[in-house]
Scaffold this motif. Structure first.
Motif, PDB file in Angstrom:
ATOM      1  N   SER A   9     -15.698   6.291 -16.500  1.00  0.00           N
ATOM      2  CA  SER A   9     -14.194   6.485 -15.451  1.00  0.00           C
ATOM      3  C   SER A   9     -14.167   4.926 -14.867  1.00  0.00           C
ATOM      4  CB  SER A   9     -14.235   7.836 -14.326  1.00  0.00           C
ATOM      5  OG  SER A   9     -12.946   6.997 -13.420  1.00  0.00           O
ATOM      6  N   GLY A  48     -14.076  11.156 -19.893  1.00  0.00           N
ATOM      7  CA  GLY A  48     -15.598  11.809 -20.187  1.00  0.00           C
ATOM      8  C   GLY A  48     -16.422  11.755 -20.626  1.00  0.00           C
ATOM      9  N   ALA A  49     -18.067  11.697 -21.575  1.00  0.00           N
ATOM     10  CA  ALA A  49     -18.797  10.931 -20.890  1.00  0.00           C
ATOM     11  C   ALA A  49     -19.185  10.433 -22.509  1.00  0.00           C
ATOM     12  CB  ALA A  49     -20.234  11.690 -20.146  1.00  0.00           C
ATOM     13  N   GLN A  55     -25.264  13.050 -16.562  1.00  0.00           N
ATOM     14  CA  GLN A  55     -24.250  12.978 -17.424  1.00  0.00           C
ATOM     15  C   GLN A  55     -22.957  12.405 -16.034  1.00  0.00           C
ATOM     16  OE1 GLN A  55     -23.500  16.302 -19.668  1.00  0.00           O
ATOM     17  NE2 GLN A  55     -21.399  15.523 -20.196  1.00  0.00           N
ATOM     18  N   ALA A  57     -20.554   9.361 -16.724  1.00  0.00           N
ATOM     19  CA  ALA A  57     -18.761   9.829 -17.026  1.00  0.00           C
ATOM     20  C   ALA A  57     -18.744   9.044 -15.864  1.00  0.00           C
ATOM     21  CB  ALA A  57     -19.290  11.510 -16.492  1.00  0.00           C
TER      22      ALA A  57
END
Length: 430
Positions: A55, A125-126, A47, A51
């Motif tokens: 980004s 977020g992811a 994760q 993420a």
């Protein structure tokens, strides 16, 4: 038209950025997830890398410009996939699977669907997306005349659609916490009215967008994970067996109404076929580079390095030629899909060919590299067994070569209007 395989400035920029991301984000992610003993925890360990991709704008690059994204050409996508797969395919697949999940929206979204893109455009977020297509009993024959069709169903009840059924192998579909992903493009069968006699099952296929908010609103039993699936390759990827139980979504969530869903779903897989070709190229390239380095540095207690042995060099030259041929086919398929020549069916044939040829070539290349290196390749400290385990899935996922992709090629060839070389020379004038 001149043929030029030199990368444009934009393509070279994509390659450089992807190579840097692979080395500085994906490769450390592998080190991290391998510390975990089971498949689900390895997936969750990726994760932070995912993420970081969000980004860096990588998720935004999976969305076409008309929908607010920054996606480049399909050729650029193949370059990006190759660079990532040659370094760390498992973490990369989770990212690219979100791209597959977003592809039906790229193809069919209307202005009122803009809200579904928002999490993936934010860079925060992811968020995970998934194209939820395959089913436990298989889907290869589900749409032929007389077949029952997809077993995952949707029924119109008032101003909502209610979804029920089980799905399997849909990468990312369970989300990071295994309670559902941020956005699922669920391929299902409309059962509001029964299938009429002799009616084409495709006329009932639709695609409904299901968000995590929809699952939560539908109650604690709306989504369940039946089983995590452990795989010999892609050991940090989640493609579980899941179940939808009376999931209620508003009509705005319908991406493709009955009769439109099959074309868009298969269109998404036409695009991904090219990218699977690039995955194969990345694995072949990694196998060649690792075997070449071994052949230059090791003599197996002989008088000369292995690379001076003809048998070793013959195997490596075969891998190198197959890699170059596969890359050329993949780039051509990617370019032709977007620019032609030929009609869509002619262009689609090249995408299918890239998926089939490159996926099978990757398995052979990894096997040949293992045979060249010998028993040392059996050591898990070497990359070869992992490359082979990863390559083994390419011919059987994203539409199996035997059950789906070659059959689609057969259907094209059986067409009375089949024009074998239209994607190379343009429509025949004969």
């Amino acid at each position: 038209m001149p043929i030029n395989f030199s990368l444009s400035p934009s393509e070279q920029s994509t390659r450089t950025a992807a190579a840097n991301f692979a080395q500085h984000v994906l490769l450390p992610s592998r080190t991290s997830y391998l510390q975990h003993p089971d498949h689900p925890s390895r997936f969750q360990a990726t994760q932070p890398a995912y993420a970081a991709a969000a980004s860096a704008g990588l998720l935004k690059s999976l969305i076409t410009k008309p929908h607010g994204g920054t996606a480049g050409s399909l050729v650029e996508s193949t370059i990006m996939v190759e660079e990532c797969y040659s370094v760390e395919p498992s973490t990369a697949l989770t990212i690219f699977a979100t791209g597959l999940g977003l592809t039906p929206l790229n193809l069919a979204a209307q202005p009122h669907h803009a809200e579904f893109f928002a999490p993936f455009l934010s860079g925060e977020g992811a968020p995970l997306a998934s194209l939820v297509f395959s089913e436990p009993a298989g889907v290869a024959n589900a749409l032929e005349k007389g077949a029952p069709g997809f077993q995952t169903t949707a029924k119109k009840v008032g101003d909502e659609w209610v979804i029920n059924g089980e799905k399997k192998w849909a990468t990312n579909s369970a989300g990071w916490d295994f309670k559902g992903c941020d956005l699922a493009a669920v391929v299902c069968r409309d059962v509001t009215e029964p299938l009429e006699e002799n009616q084409d099952p495709k006329e009932k296929v639709m695609i409904i967008l299901v968000t995590r908010a929809d699952l939560d609103r539908s109650g604690p039993d709306a989504f369940s994970l039946i089983r995590h699936i452990s795989m010999p390759g892609h050991t940090s990827v989640s493609g579980p067996h899941i179940k939808y139980n009376n999931v209620r979504v508003p009509e705005k969530n319908v991406l493709c109404f009955p009769g439109q869903g099959a074309q868009v779903a298969f269109g998404a897989f036409d695009m991904s076929a090219v990218l699977v070709g690039a995955m194969g190229v990345g694995l072949m390239r990694a196998a060649f580079d690792a075997a070449l380095a071994f052949g230059k540095s090791d003599n197996r207690n002989g008088a000369v390095p292995l690379l001076e042995r003809q048998a070793f060099a013959d195997l490596l030259s075969g891998i190198k030629m197959a890699t170059e041929a596969s890359r050329a086919l993949t780039w051509k398929a990617a370019y032709v899909m977007e620019h032609g020549p030929g009609d869509y069916e002619a262009r689609r044939e090249l995408a299918l060919a890239a998926k089939v040829y490159c996926s099978e070539a990757a398995v052979k290349a990894c096997t040949d590299a293992i045979n060249a290196v010998g028993i040392t390749a059996y050591d898990l400290n070497q990359p070869f067994s992992d490359l082979l385990n990863t390559a083994l899935v390419l011919p059987i996922f994203d539409g199996g070569n035997v059950g789906i992709r070659r059959r689609h090629m057969q259907q094209l060839m059986l067409s009375p209007t089949y024009d074998a070389w239209a994607a190379t020379y343009g429509p025949s004038t004969q």
